[in-house]
Design a protein around this motif. Sequence first.
Motif, PDB file in Angstrom:
ATOM      1  N   LYS A   1       0.788  -1.225   0.000  1.00 25.05           N
ATOM      2  CA  LYS A   1       0.000   0.000   0.000  1.00 25.05           C
ATOM      3  C   LYS A   1       0.827   1.285   0.000  1.00 25.05           C
ATOM      4  O   LYS A   1       0.517   2.228  -0.691  1.00 25.05           O
ATOM      5  N   ARG A   2       1.813   1.353   0.806  1.00 23.71           N
ATOM      6  CA  ARG A   2       2.513   2.625   1.025  1.00 23.71           C
ATOM      7  C   ARG A   2       3.396   3.064  -0.140  1.00 23.71           C
ATOM      8  O   ARG A   2       3.260   4.135  -0.654  1.00 23.71           O
ATOM      9  N   GLY A   3       4.306   2.216  -0.551  1.00 24.50           N
ATOM     10  CA  GLY A   3       5.265   2.640  -1.558  1.00 24.50           C
ATOM     11  C   GLY A   3       5.159   1.901  -2.872  1.00 24.50           C
ATOM     12  O   GLY A   3       6.021   2.049  -3.724  1.00 24.50           O
ATOM     13  N   GLY A   4       4.123   1.105  -2.999  1.00 27.44           N
ATOM     14  CA  GLY A   4       4.017   0.265  -4.181  1.00 27.44           C
ATOM     15  C   GLY A   4       3.525   1.000  -5.409  1.00 27.44           C
ATOM     16  O   GLY A   4       3.087   2.141  -5.360  1.00 27.44           O
ATOM     17  N   SER A   5       3.596   0.308  -6.486  1.00 25.95           N
ATOM     18  CA  SER A   5       3.153   0.859  -7.767  1.00 25.95           C
ATOM     19  C   SER A   5       1.637   0.883  -7.848  1.00 25.95           C
ATOM     20  O   SER A   5       0.952   0.105  -7.194  1.00 25.95           O
ATOM     21  N   GLN A   6       1.152   1.795  -8.660  1.00 32.19           N
ATOM     22  CA  GLN A   6      -0.275   1.904  -8.932  1.00 32.19           C
ATOM     23  C   GLN A   6      -0.469   1.992 -10.434  1.00 32.19           C
ATOM     24  O   GLN A   6       0.357   2.549 -11.140  1.00 32.19           O
ATOM     25  N   LEU A   7      -1.554   1.420 -10.892  1.00 33.82           N
ATOM     26  CA  LEU A   7      -1.965   1.595 -12.274  1.00 33.82           C
ATOM     27  C   LEU A   7      -3.057   2.656 -12.273  1.00 33.82           C
ATOM     28  O   LEU A   7      -3.871   2.709 -11.363  1.00 33.82           O
ATOM     29  N   THR A   8      -3.079   3.483 -13.293  1.00 31.03           N
ATOM     30  CA  THR A   8      -4.081   4.535 -13.392  1.00 31.03           C
ATOM     31  C   THR A   8      -4.749   4.446 -14.760  1.00 31.03           C
ATOM     32  O   THR A   8      -4.067   4.330 -15.779  1.00 31.03           O
ATOM     33  N   PHE A   9      -6.085   4.488 -14.737  1.00 34.75           N
ATOM     34  CA  PHE A   9      -6.867   4.361 -15.964  1.00 34.75           C
ATOM     35  C   PHE A   9      -7.850   5.518 -16.087  1.00 34.75           C
ATOM     36  O   PHE A   9      -8.413   5.968 -15.088  1.00 34.75           O
ATOM     37  N   ALA A  10      -8.094   5.963 -17.303  1.00 33.12           N
ATOM     38  CA  ALA A  10      -9.190   6.892 -17.547  1.00 33.12           C
ATOM     39  C   ALA A  10     -10.483   6.134 -17.284  1.00 33.12           C
ATOM     40  O   ALA A  10     -10.555   4.912 -17.466  1.00 33.12           O
ATOM     41  N   GLY A  11     -11.505   6.842 -16.846  1.00 38.27           N
ATOM     42  CA  GLY A  11     -12.774   6.202 -16.512  1.00 38.27           C
ATOM     43  C   GLY A  11     -13.336   5.352 -17.638  1.00 38.27           C
ATOM     44  O   GLY A  11     -13.819   4.234 -17.412  1.00 38.27           O
ATOM     45  N   ALA A  12     -13.281   5.840 -18.869  1.00 37.82           N
ATOM     46  CA  ALA A  12     -13.815   5.090 -20.013  1.00 37.82           C
ATOM     47  C   ALA A  12     -13.030   3.806 -20.248  1.00 37.82           C
ATOM     48  O   ALA A  12     -13.614   2.750 -20.541  1.00 37.82           O
ATOM     49  N   ALA A  13     -11.718   3.849 -20.108  1.00 36.93           N
ATOM     50  CA  ALA A  13     -10.888   2.658 -20.300  1.00 36.93           C
ATOM     51  C   ALA A  13     -11.188   1.623 -19.222  1.00 36.93           C
ATOM     52  O   ALA A  13     -11.258   0.426 -19.503  1.00 36.93           O
ATOM     53  N   TRP A  14     -11.369   2.068 -17.983  1.00 37.08           N
ATOM     54  CA  TRP A  14     -11.699   1.152 -16.890  1.00 37.08           C
ATOM     55  C   TRP A  14     -13.060   0.492 -17.133  1.00 37.08           C
ATOM     56  O   TRP A  14     -13.212  -0.709 -16.972  1.00 37.08           O
ATOM     57  N   SER A  15     -14.038   1.261 -17.562  1.00 34.88           N
ATOM     58  CA  SER A  15     -15.371   0.714 -17.850  1.00 34.88           C
ATOM     59  C   SER A  15     -15.309  -0.341 -18.945  1.00 34.88           C
ATOM     60  O   SER A  15     -15.957  -1.387 -18.855  1.00 34.88           O
ATOM     61  N   GLU A  16     -14.522  -0.084 -19.966  1.00 41.73           N
ATOM     62  CA  GLU A  16     -14.371  -1.053 -21.051  1.00 41.73           C
ATOM     63  C   GLU A  16     -13.709  -2.336 -20.537  1.00 41.73           C
ATOM     64  O   GLU A  16     -14.134  -3.444 -20.868  1.00 41.73           O
ATOM     65  N   PHE A  17     -12.680  -2.200 -19.715  1.00 46.77           N
ATOM     66  CA  PHE A  17     -12.002  -3.362 -19.139  1.00 46.77           C
ATOM     67  C   PHE A  17     -12.959  -4.188 -18.279  1.00 46.77           C
ATOM     68  O   PHE A  17     -13.034  -5.416 -18.423  1.00 46.77           O
ATOM     69  N   VAL A  18     -13.696  -3.534 -17.385  1.00 47.14           N
ATOM     70  CA  VAL A  18     -14.620  -4.253 -16.499  1.00 47.14           C
ATOM     71  C   VAL A  18     -15.710  -4.951 -17.319  1.00 47.14           C
ATOM     72  O   VAL A  18     -16.066  -6.095 -17.039  1.00 47.14           O
ATOM     73  N   GLY A  19     -16.224  -4.294 -18.342  1.00 43.11           N
ATOM     74  CA  GLY A  19     -17.223  -4.911 -19.203  1.00 43.11           C
ATOM     75  C   GLY A  19     -16.686  -6.159 -19.886  1.00 43.11           C
ATOM     76  O   GLY A  19     -17.361  -7.179 -19.957  1.00 43.11           O
ATOM     77  N   HIS A  20     -15.465  -6.071 -20.384  1.00 38.95           N
ATOM     78  CA  HIS A  20     -14.836  -7.233 -21.029  1.00 38.95           C
ATOM     79  C   HIS A  20     -14.620  -8.355 -20.019  1.00 38.95           C
ATOM     80  O   HIS A  20     -14.852  -9.536 -20.314  1.00 38.95           O
ATOM     81  N   ALA A  21     -14.162  -8.020 -18.810  1.00 46.45           N
ATOM     82  CA  ALA A  21     -13.928  -9.023 -17.795  1.00 46.45           C
ATOM     83  C   ALA A  21     -15.230  -9.738 -17.405  1.00 46.45           C
ATOM     84  O   ALA A  21     -15.240 -10.954 -17.205  1.00 46.45           O
ATOM     85  N   ARG A  22     -16.313  -9.009 -17.333  1.00 44.22           N
ATOM     86  CA  ARG A  22     -17.612  -9.624 -17.009  1.00 44.22           C
ATOM     87  C   ARG A  22     -18.040 -10.603 -18.100  1.00 44.22           C
ATOM     88  O   ARG A  22     -18.569 -11.664 -17.827  1.00 44.22           O
ATOM     89  N   ARG A  23     -17.858 -10.200 -19.343  1.00 42.67           N
ATOM     90  CA  ARG A  23     -18.280 -11.069 -20.455  1.00 42.67           C
ATOM     91  C   ARG A  23     -17.405 -12.318 -20.537  1.00 42.67           C
ATOM     92  O   ARG A  23     -17.849 -13.356 -20.980  1.00 42.67           O
ATOM     93  N   SER A  24     -16.156 -12.226 -20.098  1.00 42.50           N
ATOM     94  CA  SER A  24     -15.216 -13.341 -20.182  1.00 42.50           C
ATOM     95  C   SER A  24     -15.336 -14.309 -19.013  1.00 42.50           C
ATOM     96  O   SER A  24     -14.804 -15.404 -19.080  1.00 42.50           O
ATOM     97  N   ALA A  25     -15.994 -13.895 -17.962  1.00 46.13           N
ATOM     98  CA  ALA A  25     -16.081 -14.722 -16.736  1.00 46.13           C
ATOM     99  C   ALA A  25     -17.059 -15.860 -16.874  1.00 46.13           C
ATOM    100  O   ALA A  25     -17.916 -15.931 -17.628  1.00 46.13           O
TER     101      ALA A  25
END
Length: 64
Positions: free
Chosen positions: A40-64
């Motif tokens: 949590k403290r010093g680790g890396s983070q990924l950052t996504f634009a809201g639209a890109a995150w929505s597209e990723f989550v939608g794809h992940a749902r369809r693939s599950a």
Amino acid sequence: MTALDWFKSSYSSNEGPDCVEVAIAHATSATVHVRDSKDKRGGSQLTFAGAAWSEFVGHARRSA
């Protein structure tokens, strides 16, 4: 940058060390931040634009 309000993924378990946390920064056009909860403290983070995150989550749902 203001502090982010992190929450644990609903697919992460409380029993194991593997966990993904997400925070949404609404002040920056719904930018989504993702991190590994073990680093949590010093680790890396990924950052996504809201639209890109929505597209990723939608794809992940369809693939599950």
